[in-house]
Design a protein around this motif. Structure first.
Motif, PDB file in Angstrom:
ATOM      1  N   SER A 137      31.688  54.693  17.566  1.00 44.84           N
ATOM      2  CA  SER A 137      31.145  56.050  17.404  1.00 44.84           C
ATOM      3  C   SER A 137      29.730  56.000  16.825  1.00 44.84           C
ATOM      4  O   SER A 137      29.299  54.990  16.252  1.00 44.84           O
ATOM      5  N   ASN A 138      29.034  57.119  16.949  1.00 43.18           N
ATOM      6  CA  ASN A 138      27.633  57.170  16.529  1.00 43.18           C
ATOM      7  C   ASN A 138      27.442  57.008  15.022  1.00 43.18           C
ATOM      8  O   ASN A 138      26.355  56.643  14.574  1.00 43.18           O
ATOM      9  N   ASN A 171      24.159  49.633  17.994  1.00 45.51           N
ATOM     10  CA  ASN A 171      24.724  49.762  16.644  1.00 45.51           C
ATOM     11  C   ASN A 171      25.374  48.465  16.166  1.00 45.51           C
ATOM     12  O   ASN A 171      26.147  48.462  15.221  1.00 45.51           O
ATOM     13  N   HIS A 193      19.283  54.870   9.763  1.00 50.64           N
ATOM     14  CA  HIS A 193      20.281  55.594  10.551  1.00 50.64           C
ATOM     15  C   HIS A 193      21.211  56.373   9.625  1.00 50.64           C
ATOM     16  O   HIS A 193      21.097  56.303   8.407  1.00 50.64           O
TER      17      HIS A 193
END
Length: 260
Positions: A137-138, A171, A193
């Motif tokens: 996931s982000n 990521n 981030h």
């Protein structure tokens, strides 16, 4: 003609890590080459000493193993390192092989895990399949802990990071204990981030001392606790690369390249 294979590892004092990684690679090679005599050696003198003192058995270094293999009447010997990069430990293997070149009809040394563009690509794909890089996931990131080195081959870690980026795994970050990128540099990248969750994974063939202590240990300066103290949720995976069947097969393919 008698043929032999010498599987060379850095080694680890963690019994379970040996069983789940190094022995798995050794077994994969033995199964593929049933007509070959398969030997093993470690390049770490400290690991050799600790195992001998604490467990009562001896794992030879490369010179000692090659001497024994020669005495056993092996004509052709093929050496497969389980190291990640062609750095200082790999050079030890090449030096030892050079000393024994007159003892064998054939003595060849295969490459470690990361030595060609194809290796980088395949390793990235294997780890994506294993850990789901493209499903993260982000708000989550993954840090791969490599050993690192002062040797010029340390650039392999940056090349692997480039490969991950090219595949869209933006990521996933490679960090090292004793090289570059170091953990402080990785933390600075994370701050750019809005990640909340971090997964730590060893980028080492065995989940030994560095994985259990520097990465996942209870000391304040372990990677896990430094991330906790910065407010991240942390998941720790303590599995070495050697425990992944596709990685075992990649080492086997390197060996096949020199045996033909």
């Amino acid at each position: 003609m008698k043929n032999g294979i010498l599987v060379v590892s850095f080694g680890t004092t963690y019994k379970e890590a040996r069983k789940l990684s190094l022995e798995q690679i050794e077994n994969t090679i033995s199964s593929a080459y049933r007509n070959f005599s398969v030997y093993k050696a470690y390049t770490s003198k400290i690991v050799q000493k600790c195992i001998h003192e604490n467990e009562g058995f001896f794992v030879p270094d490369v010179n000692q193993a090659l001497q024994k293999i020669s005495e056993d009447g092996i004509d052709n010997i093929y050496i497969q390192p389980t190291h990640i990069i062609p750095g200082e430990e790999y050079n030890k293997i090449l030096d030892a092989a050079g000393k024994y070149k007159d003892k064998f009809n054939i003595i060849k040394t295969a490459m470690p895990l990361l030595s060609s563009d194809k290796d980088f690509e395949l390793t990235a794909d294997i780890l994506n399949h294993q850990y789901g890089f493209n499903n993260t996931s982000n708000d989550s990131a993954i840090i791969l802990m490599g050993h690192g080195s002062g040797h010029s081959a340390n650039k392999c870690y940056s090349q692997f990071q480039y490969t991950l980026n090219q595949k869209g795994f933006s990521n996933v970050f490679v960090s090292t204990v004793e090289g570059f990128p170091d953990f402080d540099s990785t933390l600075n990248i994370l701050k750019e981030h809005s990640y909340k969750n971090i997964t730590l994974i060893p980028f080492m063939v065995t989940a030994g001392d560095h994985a259990h202590n520097d990465m996942a240990g209870n000391k304040e300066n372990s990677w896990k606790n430094r991330l906790y103290n910065l407010g991240y949720n942390v998941i720790v995976i303590t599995q070495g690369l050697g425990g992944i069947p596709e990685i075992q097969s990649l080492y086997l393919s390197h060996l096949e390249n020199i045996i033909g």
